[in-house]
Design an enzyme around this catalytic site. Structure first.
Site, PDB file in Angstrom:
ATOM      1  N   TYR A 116      74.967  45.797  34.902  1.00 13.58           N
ATOM      2  CA  TYR A 116      73.693  46.079  35.571  1.00 13.58           C
ATOM      3  C   TYR A 116      73.915  47.000  36.773  1.00 13.58           C
ATOM      4  O   TYR A 116      73.198  47.993  36.957  1.00 13.58           O
ATOM      5  CB  TYR A 116      73.026  44.781  36.026  1.00 13.58           C
ATOM      6  N   ASN A 155      53.840  45.850  33.051  1.00  9.12           N
ATOM      7  CA  ASN A 155      53.017  44.687  32.729  1.00  9.12           C
ATOM      8  C   ASN A 155      53.336  43.458  33.578  1.00  9.12           C
ATOM      9  O   ASN A 155      52.612  42.462  33.536  1.00  9.12           O
ATOM     10  CB  ASN A 155      53.140  44.320  31.242  1.00  9.12           C
ATOM     11  N   SER A 156      54.416  43.525  34.366  1.00 11.73           N
ATOM     12  CA  SER A 156      54.771  42.374  35.199  1.00 11.73           C
ATOM     13  C   SER A 156      55.621  42.831  36.377  1.00 11.73           C
ATOM     14  O   SER A 156      56.043  43.988  36.462  1.00 11.73           O
ATOM     15  CB  SER A 156      55.547  41.328  34.385  1.00 11.73           C
TER      16      SER A 156
END
Length: 280
Positions: free
Chosen positions: A164, A12-13
């Site tokens: 991460y 969506n982005s």
């Protein structure tokens, strides 16, 4: 790409949305897996309008939940009988340790485990659709990471950048091991780095860090270009188990070549995702 079906997580982005748009422009049927219905519908409508391709659908799932990952896989299999391109792209980078409702550390759950589970649940469909491609979005930060099986979910000394980087190394290890397992099936598996691209990934960071990323990052379009290349280019047909950047093969962390570590990560991931033997 007409007649091909593609599923993209985190679409969506950012680079996920760009990849969905560019693949839709090429005429493929695109399924966008997103967490937020409102943002997902807005992105879907924008992609349909810009691409002129009506075959773009929204599928809702919070990838922090393995239950919802299973629901997503089941829904996809009910609606489709082929999957030619799977792009495991969704990621989160919180600065604090956050636990999911299922007791998993959030970065580990979303960035690695959800995609491990989703891929395995859809693997039979992907193999029956061969030639098919699986693409995993990693990061250059994986090159500085290590796998600590005694602290896999950052139970001790949480440092968001280190966590991460470890999840992005897990993406590359997963890519390498899955490529070995799929040898001879007609399904290729590759990972890539988008580079430091302007996306929502850093939304949990301090204002200064967000300013730096906005002003010194490449565009989402440039960050997505390698993913689109791996998904659609005839140049990489048959290429598997590799790591790419700027649409070129790149060197990766040597740890990713350690078959023992890759197999151990696979086994631990099966256990934590609740994936039973032969399930798919």
């Amino acid at each position: 790409m007409k007649g091909k079906t593609c599923l993209i997580t985190g679409a969506n982005s950012g680079i996920g949305k760009v990849m969905a748009l560019e693949i839709a422009k090429k005429g493929a049927n695109v399924a966008m897996a997103c967490r937020n219905k409102e943002k997902g519908e807005a992105a879907r409508n924008a992609i349909i309008k810009e691409s002129g391709n009506e075959s773009v659908e929204l599928m809702l799932a919070d990838l922090s939940s393995m239950k919802q990952v299973r629901k997503l896989a089941d829904e996809f299999k009910r609606k489709h009988d082929r999957l030619h391109i799977l792009i495991n792209n969704a990621a989160l980078w919180p600065t604090k340790r956050i636990m999911t409702s299922e007791g998993l550390e959030t970065q580990f759950a979303i960035n690695h485990l959800s995609h491990f589970l989703l891929t395995n649940l859809l693997l039979d469909m992907i193999k029956s659709s061969a030639p098919a491609r699986i693409i995993n979005t990693s990061s250059g930060l994986h090159k500085r990471a290590k796998i600590d099986f005694d602290n896999l979910q950052a139970e001790k000394n949480y440092k968001h950048m280190r966590v991460y980087g470890q999840t992005k190394l897990e993406n590359v290890l997963f890519t390498k091991e899955l490529a070995r397992r799929l040898d001879g099936t007609g399904v290729t598996v590759n990972s890539f780095t988008p580079g430091m691209a302007s996306t929502n990934l850093g939304r949990y960071m301090s204002g200064g860090a967000q300013w730096f990323m906005r002003h010194f990052s490449k565009s989402a379009e440039k960050g997505a270009s390698t993913g689109v290349y791996l998904a659609t280019s005839p140049e990489v047909e048959g290429v598997t188990g590799k790591y790419f950047g700027n649409s070129k093969e790149m060197k990766f962390n040597k740890i990713a070549d350690d078959v023992g570590i890759a197999k151990r990560l696979w086994k631990v991931s099966e256990e934590l995702a609740g994936l039973s033997s032969g399930e798919g």
